[in-house]
Design an enzyme around this catalytic site. Structure first.
Site, mmCIF file in Angstrom:
data_model
loop_
_atom_site.group_PDB
_atom_site.id
_atom_site.type_symbol
_atom_site.label_atom_id
_atom_site.label_comp_id
_atom_site.label_asym_id
_atom_site.label_seq_id
_atom_site.Cartn_x
_atom_site.Cartn_y
_atom_site.Cartn_z
ATOM 1 N N GLU A 12 0.836 -1.204 0.000
ATOM 2 C CA GLU A 12 0.000 0.000 0.000
ATOM 3 C C GLU A 12 0.871 1.254 0.000
ATOM 4 O O GLU A 12 2.076 1.193 0.231
ATOM 5 C CB GLU A 12 -0.904 0.034 1.246
ATOM 6 C CG GLU A 12 -2.200 -0.744 1.121
ATOM 7 C CD GLU A 12 -3.226 -0.046 0.241
ATOM 8 O OE1 GLU A 12 -2.922 1.028 -0.324
ATOM 9 O OE2 GLU A 12 -4.336 -0.579 0.108
ATOM 10 N N ARG A 58 -8.823 -0.233 12.463
ATOM 11 C CA ARG A 58 -7.415 0.169 12.412
ATOM 12 C C ARG A 58 -7.294 1.349 11.467
ATOM 13 O O ARG A 58 -8.114 1.554 10.576
ATOM 14 C CB ARG A 58 -6.501 -0.969 11.955
ATOM 15 C CG ARG A 58 -6.659 -1.392 10.495
ATOM 16 C CD ARG A 58 -5.547 -2.362 10.116
ATOM 17 N NE ARG A 58 -5.671 -2.909 8.766
ATOM 18 C CZ ARG A 58 -5.201 -2.312 7.670
ATOM 19 N NH1 ARG A 58 -4.607 -1.132 7.749
ATOM 20 N NH2 ARG A 58 -5.331 -2.878 6.478
ATOM 21 N N ASN A 65 -5.907 3.455 8.343
ATOM 22 C CA ASN A 65 -5.617 2.991 6.988
ATOM 23 C C ASN A 65 -4.932 4.085 6.167
ATOM 24 O O ASN A 65 -3.895 4.593 6.567
ATOM 25 C CB ASN A 65 -6.894 2.479 6.324
ATOM 26 C CG ASN A 65 -6.621 1.548 5.166
ATOM 27 O OD1 ASN A 65 -5.763 0.666 5.266
ATOM 28 N ND2 ASN A 65 -7.340 1.702 4.071
ATOM 29 N N ASN A 103 -10.098 5.163 2.181
ATOM 30 C CA ASN A 103 -9.110 4.981 1.124
ATOM 31 C C ASN A 103 -9.020 6.213 0.221
ATOM 32 O O ASN A 103 -9.943 7.022 0.155
ATOM 33 C CB ASN A 103 -9.450 3.766 0.260
ATOM 34 C CG ASN A 103 -8.614 2.555 0.613
ATOM 35 O OD1 ASN A 103 -7.397 2.658 0.795
ATOM 36 N ND2 ASN A 103 -9.244 1.390 0.726
ATOM 37 N N ASP A 111 -9.694 1.942 -4.275
ATOM 38 C CA ASP A 111 -8.616 1.836 -3.279
ATOM 39 C C ASP A 111 -7.782 3.115 -3.334
ATOM 40 O O ASP A 111 -8.337 4.200 -3.397
ATOM 41 C CB ASP A 111 -7.790 0.576 -3.544
ATOM 42 C CG ASP A 111 -7.138 0.008 -2.283
ATOM 43 O OD1 ASP A 111 -6.777 0.798 -1.396
ATOM 44 O OD2 ASP A 111 -6.974 -1.215 -2.186
#
Length: 291
Positions: free
Chosen positions: A15, A98, A100, A146, A197
């Site tokens: 990522e 969590r 991101n 995202n 994403d």
């Protein structure tokens, strides 16, 4: 245009590609492998650091080191020692979330969202970490945060809640770091099972988004219409960033293993870091965190 595997490190969940114009180095993370990686523009000189928990994103600091968004909260990472110092955990009582994806605005603030680890419930939120390390919640009710990025002038903030099928746009106040007037920037084509994403904006103000599980990169015009689609050699592409000395190489991360059993597998190049050359398009420099 040509697509090459730049670094084959088989990231479990690659990522957040981040090109730093000062160092002329590319950073990216393995969210579930708990690593930060760095390499030269051509993929050589690979270096890695461990972090103590799953990592969603990172930003380099003007003072050196990085700010990282971990499952356990925002931390400062010291590249010399490898130590991670906790700044704040915004969701200490929600073990099923969590932090991101995150990016830095033109004034050096770090905008970062959280996600539901099962990718089911709207249990995440969007935060802004200021240079004085004060944390502010900007939005909530998010399943998977995202694709945060800004228009070239910094006054439109783009953001996706992956499983809504939309990319949103907000008005962004550069003086205060506040967001307002959330609206749908574009509807994402989910007909092949993909979802929005990671994203970046190029110098022409077009937004690039990785359609994870679909294997496509989509370039959207400022009005939200589809301008271009690139088919990638793997399905689980996760994020994009322009870099290289001339900011004209598009770097693309991918995942080697889906985070949940319901998501598909992939081919032999899964988990690789890709580079796309000869697009004829340049990116914009990414700012450093001012804290």
């Amino acid at each position: 245009m040509r697509i090459e595997v730049l670094v084959d490190v088989k990231t479990v969940l690659g990522e957040g590609p981040l090109w730093d114009v000062e160092e002329e180095r590319l950073y990216w993370v393995d969210s579930l492998g708990c690593n930060v990686f760095r390499a030269a523009a051509d993929g050589r000189e690979v270096r890695a650091w461990d972090v103590p928990a799953p990592i969603g994103s990172m930003a380099l600091r003007r003072k050196g080191g990085a700010v990282v968004s971990l499952q356990s909260g925002f931390h400062l990472l010291d590249f010399k020692t490898g130590d991670c110092e906790l700044i704040v955990d915004p969701e200490p009582d929600t073990p099923k979330t969590r932090l991101n994806d995150g990016k830095v605005d033109k004034r050096g603030r770090f905008a970062c969202g959280s996600m539901d680890t099962m990718e089911e419930g709207p249990n995440g939120a969007l935060y802004r970490l200021d240079p004085d390390l004060k944390l502010t919640k900007l939005d909530d009710g998010i399943i998977v945060s995202n694709g945060p990025c800004w228009s070239p002038d910094g006054r439109i903030f783009y953001f996706a809640d992956t499983w809504t099928g939309e990319i949103w746009a907000y008005d962004y106040d550069l003086d205060t770091g506040s967001v307002s007037n959330r609206r749908t920037f574009t509807k994402v084509d989910t007909s092949r099972g993909g979802a929005a994403d990671g994203a970046t904006v190029d110098a022409e103000g077009f937004l690039w988004n990785a359609l994870v599980y679909d294997g496509r990169l989509v370039r959207y015009a400022p009005d939200g219409s589809v301008d271009r689609i690139i088919e990638m050699p793997v399905k689980k592409v996760t994020s994009v960033m322009f870099g290289g000395p001339n900011l004209d190489i598009l770097y693309v991360t991918s995942m080697a293993k889906p985070p949940l059993p319901r998501f598909p597998g992939d081919g032999v190049q899964r988990g690789s870091l890709f580079a796309i050359y000869d697009l004829g398009i340049r990116g914009v420099p990414e700012p450093r965190f001012a804290g």
